[in-house]
Design a protein around this motif. Sequence first.
Motif, PDB file in Angstrom:
ATOM      1  N   ASP A 196       0.986  -1.769   0.020  1.00  0.00           N
ATOM      2  CA  ASP A 196      -0.127   0.568   0.037  1.00  0.00           C
ATOM      3  C   ASP A 196       0.810   1.516  -0.025  1.00  0.00           C
ATOM      4  OD1 ASP A 196      -2.490  -1.489  -0.046  1.00  0.00           O
ATOM      5  OD2 ASP A 196      -2.582  -1.501   2.207  1.00  0.00           O
ATOM      6  N   LEU A 197       1.752   1.453   0.646  1.00  0.00           N
ATOM      7  CA  LEU A 197       3.104   2.314   1.010  1.00  0.00           C
ATOM      8  C   LEU A 197       3.286   2.638  -0.667  1.00  0.00           C
ATOM      9  CD1 LEU A 197       3.914   4.854   2.041  1.00  0.00           C
ATOM     10  CD2 LEU A 197       5.855   2.691   3.171  1.00  0.00           C
ATOM     11  N   LEU A 198       3.799   1.393  -1.202  1.00  0.00           N
ATOM     12  CA  LEU A 198       4.763   1.820  -2.454  1.00  0.00           C
ATOM     13  C   LEU A 198       3.415   2.665  -3.539  1.00  0.00           C
ATOM     14  CD1 LEU A 198       6.356   1.207  -4.722  1.00  0.00           C
ATOM     15  CD2 LEU A 198       6.122  -0.596  -4.936  1.00  0.00           C
ATOM     16  N   ARG A 199       2.318   1.598  -3.703  1.00  0.00           N
ATOM     17  CA  ARG A 199       1.062   1.598  -4.816  1.00  0.00           C
ATOM     18  C   ARG A 199       0.823   3.296  -4.849  1.00  0.00           C
ATOM     19  NH1 ARG A 199      -3.348  -2.714  -3.797  1.00  0.00           N
ATOM     20  NH2 ARG A 199      -4.664  -1.298  -5.878  1.00  0.00           N
ATOM     21  N   GLN A 200       0.473   4.256  -2.926  1.00  0.00           N
ATOM     22  CA  GLN A 200       0.420   5.373  -2.918  1.00  0.00           C
ATOM     23  C   GLN A 200       1.039   6.214  -3.461  1.00  0.00           C
ATOM     24  OE1 GLN A 200      -2.980   6.530  -1.377  1.00  0.00           O
ATOM     25  NE2 GLN A 200      -1.826   7.916  -3.263  1.00  0.00           N
ATOM     26  N   THR A 201       3.134   5.922  -2.917  1.00  0.00           N
ATOM     27  CA  THR A 201       3.658   6.740  -3.484  1.00  0.00           C
ATOM     28  C   THR A 201       3.841   6.608  -4.511  1.00  0.00           C
ATOM     29  OG1 THR A 201       5.178   5.406  -1.853  1.00  0.00           O
ATOM     30  CG2 THR A 201       6.393   6.528  -3.244  1.00  0.00           C
ATOM     31  N   VAL A 202       4.014   5.919  -5.374  1.00  0.00           N
ATOM     32  CA  VAL A 202       4.002   5.840  -6.539  1.00  0.00           C
ATOM     33  C   VAL A 202       2.730   6.792  -7.320  1.00  0.00           C
ATOM     34  CG1 VAL A 202       3.668   4.789  -9.383  1.00  0.00           C
ATOM     35  CG2 VAL A 202       4.850   3.667  -7.126  1.00  0.00           C
ATOM     36  N   ASN A 203       1.552   6.425  -6.986  1.00  0.00           N
ATOM     37  CA  ASN A 203       0.403   7.373  -7.155  1.00  0.00           C
ATOM     38  C   ASN A 203      -0.124   8.755  -6.820  1.00  0.00           C
ATOM     39  OD1 ASN A 203      -3.217   8.321  -6.491  1.00  0.00           O
ATOM     40  ND2 ASN A 203      -2.890   6.975  -8.595  1.00  0.00           N
ATOM     41  N   ASN A 204       0.632   9.024  -6.052  1.00  0.00           N
ATOM     42  CA  ASN A 204       1.421  10.436  -4.983  1.00  0.00           C
ATOM     43  C   ASN A 204       2.007  11.196  -6.555  1.00  0.00           C
ATOM     44  OD1 ASN A 204      -0.353  10.417  -3.419  1.00  0.00           O
ATOM     45  ND2 ASN A 204       1.142   9.754  -1.883  1.00  0.00           N
ATOM     46  N   LEU A 205       3.391  10.082  -6.777  1.00  0.00           N
ATOM     47  CA  LEU A 205       4.250  10.898  -7.853  1.00  0.00           C
ATOM     48  C   LEU A 205       3.470  11.009  -9.446  1.00  0.00           C
ATOM     49  CD1 LEU A 205       7.562   8.652  -7.223  1.00  0.00           C
ATOM     50  CD2 LEU A 205       6.933  11.098  -7.301  1.00  0.00           C
ATOM     51  N   TRP A 206       2.546   9.758  -9.060  1.00  0.00           N
ATOM     52  CA  TRP A 206       1.915  10.714 -11.201  1.00  0.00           C
ATOM     53  C   TRP A 206       1.390  11.566 -11.213  1.00  0.00           C
ATOM     54  CZ3 TRP A 206      -3.704  10.517 -12.216  1.00  0.00           C
ATOM     55  CH2 TRP A 206      -3.626   9.823 -13.649  1.00  0.00           C
ATOM     56  N   HIS A 207       0.508  11.931  -9.762  1.00  0.00           N
ATOM     57  CA  HIS A 207      -0.160  12.951 -10.076  1.00  0.00           C
ATOM     58  C   HIS A 207       0.896  14.239  -9.929  1.00  0.00           C
ATOM     59  CE1 HIS A 207      -4.241  11.121  -9.944  1.00  0.00           C
ATOM     60  NE2 HIS A 207      -3.804  10.927  -8.562  1.00  0.00           N
ATOM     61  N   ASP A 208       2.345  13.595  -9.589  1.00  0.00           N
ATOM     62  CA  ASP A 208       2.781  15.178  -9.315  1.00  0.00           C
ATOM     63  C   ASP A 208       3.194  15.964 -10.687  1.00  0.00           C
ATOM     64  OD1 ASP A 208       4.535  16.969  -7.214  1.00  0.00           O
ATOM     65  OD2 ASP A 208       5.939  16.064  -7.866  1.00  0.00           O
ATOM     66  N   ARG A 209       3.025  14.670 -11.609  1.00  0.00           N
ATOM     67  CA  ARG A 209       4.027  14.461 -13.278  1.00  0.00           C
ATOM     68  C   ARG A 209       5.721  14.032 -12.311  1.00  0.00           C
ATOM     69  NH1 ARG A 209       0.475  19.999 -15.922  1.00  0.00           N
ATOM     70  NH2 ARG A 209      -1.872  18.932 -16.045  1.00  0.00           N
ATOM     71  N   SER A 210       6.260  13.757 -11.518  1.00  0.00           N
ATOM     72  CA  SER A 210       7.512  13.291 -10.991  1.00  0.00           C
ATOM     73  C   SER A 210       8.090  11.441 -11.342  1.00  0.00           C
ATOM     74  CB  SER A 210       7.789  14.027  -9.934  1.00  0.00           C
ATOM     75  OG  SER A 210       7.300  14.886  -9.768  1.00  0.00           O
ATOM     76  N   LEU A 211       6.639  11.371 -11.978  1.00  0.00           N
ATOM     77  CA  LEU A 211       6.646   9.357 -12.153  1.00  0.00           C
ATOM     78  C   LEU A 211       8.021   9.116 -12.818  1.00  0.00           C
ATOM     79  CD1 LEU A 211       5.739   6.660 -10.911  1.00  0.00           C
ATOM     80  CD2 LEU A 211       4.243   6.945 -12.191  1.00  0.00           C
ATOM     81  N   TRP A 212       8.059   9.959 -13.765  1.00  0.00           N
ATOM     82  CA  TRP A 212       9.038   8.951 -15.026  1.00  0.00           C
ATOM     83  C   TRP A 212      10.066   9.752 -14.939  1.00  0.00           C
ATOM     84  CZ3 TRP A 212       6.805   4.648 -15.505  1.00  0.00           C
ATOM     85  CH2 TRP A 212       5.575   4.849 -15.862  1.00  0.00           C
ATOM     86  N   ARG A 213      10.455  10.679 -14.225  1.00  0.00           N
ATOM     87  CA  ARG A 213      11.394  11.897 -13.951  1.00  0.00           C
ATOM     88  C   ARG A 213      12.685  10.941 -13.786  1.00  0.00           C
ATOM     89  NH1 ARG A 213       9.640  17.069 -11.793  1.00  0.00           N
ATOM     90  NH2 ARG A 213       8.014  17.366 -13.245  1.00  0.00           N
ATOM     91  N   TRP A 214      14.451  10.281 -14.265  1.00  0.00           N
ATOM     92  CA  TRP A 214      15.517   9.892 -13.580  1.00  0.00           C
ATOM     93  C   TRP A 214      15.815  10.280 -12.146  1.00  0.00           C
ATOM     94  CZ3 TRP A 214      17.933   6.250 -13.092  1.00  0.00           C
ATOM     95  CH2 TRP A 214      19.209   5.177 -13.347  1.00  0.00           C
ATOM     96  N   SER A 215      15.304  11.279 -11.730  1.00  0.00           N
ATOM     97  CA  SER A 215      15.681  12.382 -10.694  1.00  0.00           C
ATOM     98  C   SER A 215      15.413  11.819  -9.831  1.00  0.00           C
ATOM     99  CB  SER A 215      15.924  13.635 -10.756  1.00  0.00           C
ATOM    100  OG  SER A 215      14.830  13.872 -11.101  1.00  0.00           O
ATOM    101  N   THR A 216      13.406  11.440 -10.096  1.00  0.00           N
ATOM    102  CA  THR A 216      12.737  10.392  -9.217  1.00  0.00           C
ATOM    103  C   THR A 216      13.300   9.375  -8.630  1.00  0.00           C
ATOM    104  OG1 THR A 216      10.621  11.878  -9.980  1.00  0.00           O
ATOM    105  CG2 THR A 216      10.303   9.783  -8.298  1.00  0.00           C
ATOM    106  N   TRP A 217      13.542   8.537  -9.467  1.00  0.00           N
ATOM    107  CA  TRP A 217      14.055   7.071  -8.812  1.00  0.00           C
ATOM    108  C   TRP A 217      15.372   6.974  -8.188  1.00  0.00           C
ATOM    109  CZ3 TRP A 217      10.053   4.280  -7.967  1.00  0.00           C
ATOM    110  CH2 TRP A 217       8.376   4.684  -7.547  1.00  0.00           C
ATOM    111  N   SER A 218      15.887   8.021  -9.441  1.00  0.00           N
ATOM    112  CA  SER A 218      17.307   7.880  -8.681  1.00  0.00           C
ATOM    113  C   SER A 218      17.513   8.185  -6.916  1.00  0.00           C
ATOM    114  CB  SER A 218      18.555   8.538  -9.031  1.00  0.00           C
ATOM    115  OG  SER A 218      17.828  10.111  -9.281  1.00  0.00           O
TER     116      SER A 218
END
Length: 279
Positions: A196-218
């Motif tokens: 649940d923590l991972l799913r909500q974190t990913v969803n937050n990043l999607w709404h934030d438009r930061s999900l697909w940035r290399w800097s986000t996942w590094s």
Amino acid sequence: MTDLVIRRLLIDLETPLTRHWNGGDAFRTAFFNALSMSFPLGEQFFIDSVKLGLQALPPEQRERHEAEARGFIGQEATHRRIHQLFNQHLQQQGLVNHWEGRIRHRLKRLEGMEPRVWLGLTAATEHFTAIMAEHLLSLDAPLAGTEERLQLLWRWHASEESEHRCTAFDLYYALGGDVRWRRRLFYIVTWHFTTDLLRQTVNNLWHDRSLWRWSTWSSGARFLFGQGGMVRELFGPWRRYLRTDFHPSQQDDELAHEWLAQHANWAVPVNPPQHREAA
């Protein structure tokens, strides 16, 4: 029994949050936002569990646990209120709390189950919050660059989670809980909490438009798996819960006591011990 003090947190929660309030870091912000989204309903579940457990005890045992349970309930009720205010800012930013809906669905399935199940789930989750609290209090990196009021909020919450980590666990055993079910419920909580923590974190990043940035996942990889990363540091403490002789008091809470003592002007006791009985 633990002498639990209820405190009022004196910080500004009216000023809006910056979008990446956690040091400008998208991943860390999304991760902590996800945690906060689980707290209002989760804290209420913990409160209800302890109330149910206390009511199920025979009178002579109830008296032994009653004062600590009141302190636990007071602390968790304060956490719930503070994170409701925090989450209002997240909603205004366009984030959507999906975790809460999953919690509601699981709570419906718990209706009618005996208090030991509620307490076993609560004790397992409280172990997660306690070991995460110790991690947060021992390192600067998880909140590096964050403004003072929000550092105060998260470290205050962490300190009190460490402080009341034994309450649900002790009630579980007072009602005849055993090791086998404690472990089984811990595995269930581990699966739901982490996914649940991972799913909500990913969803937050999607709404934030930061999900697909290399800097986000590094940044996320360093935060979770790098030197001092949360997953690397917490695996050992997580595993300790599975020991037959485990008790939450075995975890060192010195950092929590130090933080609360040093920040007593921000986290002000409303039921200091010397006035507790009169209150």
